[in-house]
Design a protein around this motif. Structure first.
Motif, PDB file in Angstrom:
ATOM      1  N   CYS A 133       0.854  -1.199   0.000  1.00 53.19           N
ATOM      2  CA  CYS A 133       0.000   0.000   0.000  1.00 53.19           C
ATOM      3  C   CYS A 133       0.889   1.248   0.000  1.00 53.19           C
ATOM      4  CB  CYS A 133      -0.953  -0.006   1.201  1.00 53.19           C
ATOM      5  SG  CYS A 133      -2.529   0.832   0.870  1.00 53.19           S
ATOM      6  N   HIS A 182       2.924   2.482   2.267  1.00 53.06           N
ATOM      7  CA  HIS A 182       2.985   3.293   3.491  1.00 53.06           C
ATOM      8  C   HIS A 182       4.425   3.668   3.854  1.00 53.06           C
ATOM      9  CE1 HIS A 182      -1.269   1.855   4.993  1.00 53.06           C
ATOM     10  NE2 HIS A 182      -1.270   2.282   3.748  1.00 53.06           N
ATOM     11  N   GLU A 229      -3.289   1.232   9.986  1.00 53.73           N
ATOM     12  CA  GLU A 229      -4.370   1.683   9.100  1.00 53.73           C
ATOM     13  C   GLU A 229      -5.047   0.491   8.450  1.00 53.73           C
ATOM     14  OE1 GLU A 229      -6.548   2.611   5.608  1.00 53.73           O
ATOM     15  OE2 GLU A 229      -4.635   1.606   5.498  1.00 53.73           O
ATOM     16  N   GLU A 230      -4.233  -0.501   8.081  1.00 48.53           N
ATOM     17  CA  GLU A 230      -4.761  -1.646   7.331  1.00 48.53           C
ATOM     18  C   GLU A 230      -5.672  -2.520   8.193  1.00 48.53           C
ATOM     19  OE1 GLU A 230      -4.608  -1.960   4.264  1.00 48.53           O
ATOM     20  OE2 GLU A 230      -2.874  -0.813   3.580  1.00 48.53           O
ATOM     21  N   HIS A 247      -2.249  -2.897  -2.939  1.00 52.95           N
ATOM     22  CA  HIS A 247      -2.377  -4.249  -2.352  1.00 52.95           C
ATOM     23  C   HIS A 247      -2.021  -5.357  -3.335  1.00 52.95           C
ATOM     24  CE1 HIS A 247      -5.063  -3.023   1.314  1.00 52.95           C
ATOM     25  NE2 HIS A 247      -4.154  -2.123   1.012  1.00 52.95           N
TER      26      HIS A 247
HETATM   27 ZN   LIG Z   1      -4.045  -0.359   2.027  1.00 57.95          ZN
END
Ligand SMILES: [Zn+2]
Ligand SMILES: [Zn+2]
Length: 451
Positions: free
Chosen positions: A135, A137, A174-175, A391
């Motif tokens: 993702c 991050h 967050e995920e 993802h």
């Molecule tokens: Zn994500």
């Protein structure tokens, strides 16, 4: 014509619709442009110096992105990631407190320079199980760090650059875990503690804004009566039947909901043996919708289907909503967004307006809950190729390439510039606040779904 195959492999999905979406996006990309900003932002000289300073931290910014990419940690386990970020802050004379708001892998650092407004810059740093930083991050964490370092350096060499407080907040998990809402319930993101909160997200396009859906999670447990499936099935009440009917009922419901609504269901428990009428069945759901009130409405309708399935089968049903906190869609502040776009144009990027990428391609983020508490932005920065979705292993790879490194530095400057514009331009702050209030102001997110 009847299609024949040997049924040993699933059929690969036809990419026709994806191609149409990509073509529509390409057309919109060629014609649509984000509007010109209406506010002035920071003085040009100050902005120029800020850009130089952020660039001077390139090694730290890229170093962090690469370090996190090589050492991915999943939700609530990001101890090494936090240590690394705080180590860099300390190296530059900035203090940070770890384990804030009741979350061990959250942190916060303050840059205080007298009386004035407060803006928060957020960094996410959690990875996904098995596929690492798919993702992006790692890139996002580096943008927050770089922005904060740049602003700290600016105010160090010129104490008159801006007055007020910049908060740098590390927001883990967050995920799938709504980490920011967990932090909010521990006291973070209060409107009295900050006037705005900003962050960005990695993506395959530079987008000024994109639709994010609100999301709730739900577990449904159906309880029936066990019986011998052959000799006395009439003495049983089948919980798996209830789950099957619930699954079908939701499939039927889907046609009568707004196009942006989503319902995903899995059956996690469906019985123990074929010869026993299933006594207990369990299902898990994600329920998503674009607006808080439409998410509330969809939740009610999903509930009716599940209760209906229990009614039809003489089973009991227990519903456990929000075992992980609900998230709302992102309420983007256009005034802040236009400052972001200006800053990105200086870096040779052209963040595209809402609507270029179809809103069909929508996921969820816990930043939504921040954006309903204080004005905020969550723009997207191009890290991977346009056809590389979040993802995926392809995106995880992209997040560690030179394109990811470049996004980290460009994004760091972008966030720093938005913060500087906000701190120095009183008219901008007024416009930001006005827009936020007109959109409904602060929402009691924690209790929104209580009734
Ligand atoms: Zn994500
Ligand atoms: Zn993400």
């Amino acid at each position: 014509m009847c299609e024949t195959r040997d049924l040993t492999e699933p059929v690969a999905p036809n990419p026709a619709f994806t191609r149409h979406l990509a073509a529509a996006t390409q057309e919109a990309k060629d014609t649509m442009r984000y509007h010109e900003p209406t506010q002035a932002g920071a003085p040009e000289k100050l902005s120029g110096r800020l850009e130089e300073l952020v660039d001077s931290f390139r090694e730290d910014i890229v170093g962090l992105s690469q370090h996190l990419h090589a050492h991915p940690e999943t939700a609530f386990e990001e101890y090494g990631s936090v240590d690394k970020i705080v180590e860099i802050l300390n190296k530059h004379g900035l203090e940070a407190e770890k384990g804030v708001y009741g979350v061990e892998t959250a942190f916060e650092s303050h840059l205080e320079n007298g009386e004035g407004p407060t803006i928060a810059i957020l960094s996410e740093y959690d990875a996904l199980p098995n596929i690492g930083h798919a993702c992006g991050h790692n890139v996002m964490a580096a943008t927050g760090l770089g922005a904060y370092l740049g602003l700290a350096a600016l105010v160090k060499e010129d104490p008159e650059a801006f007055h007020g407080t910049v908060k740098y907040i590390g927001t883990p998990a967050e995920e799938g875990s709504s980490g920011k809402e967990v932090m909010a319930r521990g006291g973070a993101f209060k409107p009295e503690d900050m006037d705005a909160a900003i962050m960005l997200h990695s993506y395959g396009y530079d987008l000024a804004d994109q639709i994010w859906l609100g999301r709730r999670v739900l577990t449904a447990t159906f309880t029936g009566v066990a019986a011998h499936a052959s000799s006395q099935p009439f003495m049983g009440r089948n919980a798996l039947d209830a789950a099957a009917l619930a699954y079908q009922g939701l499939a039927v419901l889907r046609q009568q909901v707004p196009p942006s609504d989503r319902i995903h269901a899995i059956i996690t428990e469906g019985g123990t043996r074929q010869s026993i009428i299933t006594e207990r069945a369990e299902m898990k759901f994600y329920v998503r919708s674009k607006y808080p009130d439409t998410l509330k409405d969809l939740s009610r309708r999903v509930e009716k289907v599940l209760k209906g399935a229990a009614m039809m089968t003489d089973c009991a049903v227990e519903l456990d909503w929000d075992y992980s906190p609900a998230t709302l869609g992102v309420r983007t502040n256009d005034q802040l967004t236009s400052r972001w776009v200006e800053a990105q144009r200086k870096r040779g990027r052209e963040p595209l307006p809402l609507g270029v990428v179809s809103e069909i391609i929508a996921a969820s983020t816990d930043f939504g809950n921040v954006s309903y508490r204080v004005p905020g932005i969550h723009p997207l920065i191009k890290v991977g190729a346009e056809d590389e979705a979040l993802h995926t292993r392809a995106f995880a790879k992209a997040a560690g390439t030179p394109a990811g490194d470049k996004a980290a530095v460009d994004g760091a400057y972008g966030l720093a510039q938005v913060a500087l514009d906000f701190m120095t331009d009183a008219k901008l702050r007024e416009a930001v606040k006005e827009e936020f209030e007109a959109a409904g102001g602060t929402v009691d997110v924690e209790h929104y779904f209580d009734d």
